[in-house]
Design an enzyme around this catalytic site. Sequence first.
Site, PDB file in Angstrom:
ATOM      1  N   CYS A   1       0.870  -1.167   0.000  1.00  0.00           N
ATOM      2  CA  CYS A   1       0.000   0.000   0.000  1.00  0.00           C
ATOM      3  C   CYS A   1       0.911   1.223   0.000  1.00  0.00           C
ATOM      4  CB  CYS A   1      -0.922  -0.009   1.214  1.00  0.00           C
ATOM      5  SG  CYS A   1      -2.343   1.083   1.012  1.00  0.00           S
TER       6      CYS A   1
ATOM      7  N   CYS B   1      -4.305  -1.206  -1.988  1.00  0.00           N
ATOM      8  CA  CYS B   1      -4.821   0.144  -2.211  1.00  0.00           C
ATOM      9  C   CYS B   1      -4.603   0.535  -3.667  1.00  0.00           C
ATOM     10  CB  CYS B   1      -4.184   1.163  -1.269  1.00  0.00           C
ATOM     11  SG  CYS B   1      -2.479   1.576  -1.641  1.00  0.00           S
TER      12      CYS B   1
ATOM     13  N   CYS C   1       6.427  -0.336 -10.011  1.00  0.00           N
ATOM     14  CA  CYS C   1       7.028  -1.106  -8.930  1.00  0.00           C
ATOM     15  C   CYS C   1       8.481  -1.440  -9.229  1.00  0.00           C
ATOM     16  CB  CYS C   1       6.261  -2.415  -8.734  1.00  0.00           C
ATOM     17  SG  CYS C   1       4.564  -2.190  -8.184  1.00  0.00           S
TER      18      CYS C   1
END
Length: 462
Positions: A310, A386, A394
């Site tokens: 998140c 989320c 990422c």
Amino acid sequence: MSTTETKEGVRDIKEVVKQKYGEAARRVNSGGSSCCGASSASGCGDPITSNLYDAFEATQIPEEALLASLGCGNPTALAKLNPGEIVLDLGSGGGIDVLLSAKRVGPTGKAYGLDMTDEMLALANENKRRAGLENVEFLKGEIEHIPLPDNSVDVIISNCVINLSADKDRVLRQAFRVLKPGGRLAVSDVVTRGEMLPEIRQSVLAWVGCIAGALEENEYRGKLRAAGFEQIDLEPTRIYCTEDAREFLTEQGIDVDALAPQVDGKFMSAFVRAVKPKLQQQACCGPTCCGEREPRLFAMPGVRNVLFLCTGNSARSIMAEGILNSKGKPSFNAYSAGSHPTGAVRPEALRQLKRARLSTRGLRSKSWDEFAGEDAPQLDFILTVCGNAAKEVCPVWPGHPVSAHWAISDPAAVRGTEEQVEEAYREAFFHLERRIGLFLGLPFASLDSLSLKREVEKIGHQ
């Protein structure tokens, strides 16, 4: 390029490629076209990138996808694609080959595109929208670290991209890993033939294939064999000569006429084919046991590592870590992290865990960078809880984990009475606990990686 290059050199090459392809995407968005081999003065009518797609193919895709092509061939025309197959395009750029592949495999199949350039990914997703195709997905990542599970792809295509990698051995090993047994590699690439002086090779490669690091054809075959491939074939599709690059080479101060005898016929685009061997059949033990079976890839021994993500890593991902660590032992280790961690855990999140009599020991707010290094635990699952973290770029995760998005409303965003805030945390905890229960109930030993990914994604909608 040698795989023994320094890490700094590899990073430099990646940055140059990202910059060049980002500029190409911006030119297309501003109404121009990408340009590969030709100099800016001569436009893009060079013999490398021009006339690769026929008139019919051009009508099947948005014009921007065609303009953004920086390829040296047309792998979709040469690769045999069947309805229902899963295709992966390495270095998908503006998405032309992904969109054409998606049409050929049909609605029961799927076409993935993998690219590391944000501008190209944005252009590709816009081209996907304009094409109106549902069986297409563009992934952010590097071709040296393919973010898909083992044995999950039927065909890998690529268009003049593998030659740009500074670690081609790793690219080919990754391609072998994600292909299903019997899967096919069918890529267009720039290759060279025979020996030549290094300075000559460097000068011509600056033109052929956009800063290409082309392999000699026999070296290419050797690397494919080393990765595990068989049925290897390299078929020349376009052979280049110095006359094709006269303008470019002259601008570089090179005597083209003197260079020609040492270069002509030694640089080419080629269609590279190879096959991943099928699984060897076991001896028969009964009348029905010898049929071809789907490999069962997640029936591995040991503990599986799950990372919950998140943005702030202060509430939802913390609760998920606590729930799974309490209920998933000894089969699972749970971790949590954030893209922009707050550095503090919400007391309301800890209170929900304690109320359920679950351990809060060791919970802290931390960055996802802790899990992207060489010393990090090898992750089997990445679960974002989320929306913001799910949309962010990422790190490249070690271990090629299965990923999925489990959207949970943010309890920390609730403004109201103390009871209303507490209720928001209770609801978030309830949904996380229910989904983790469904996750723990999955038949891991009977699911291959791709099926497992689908099941984990399905939980996020329950």
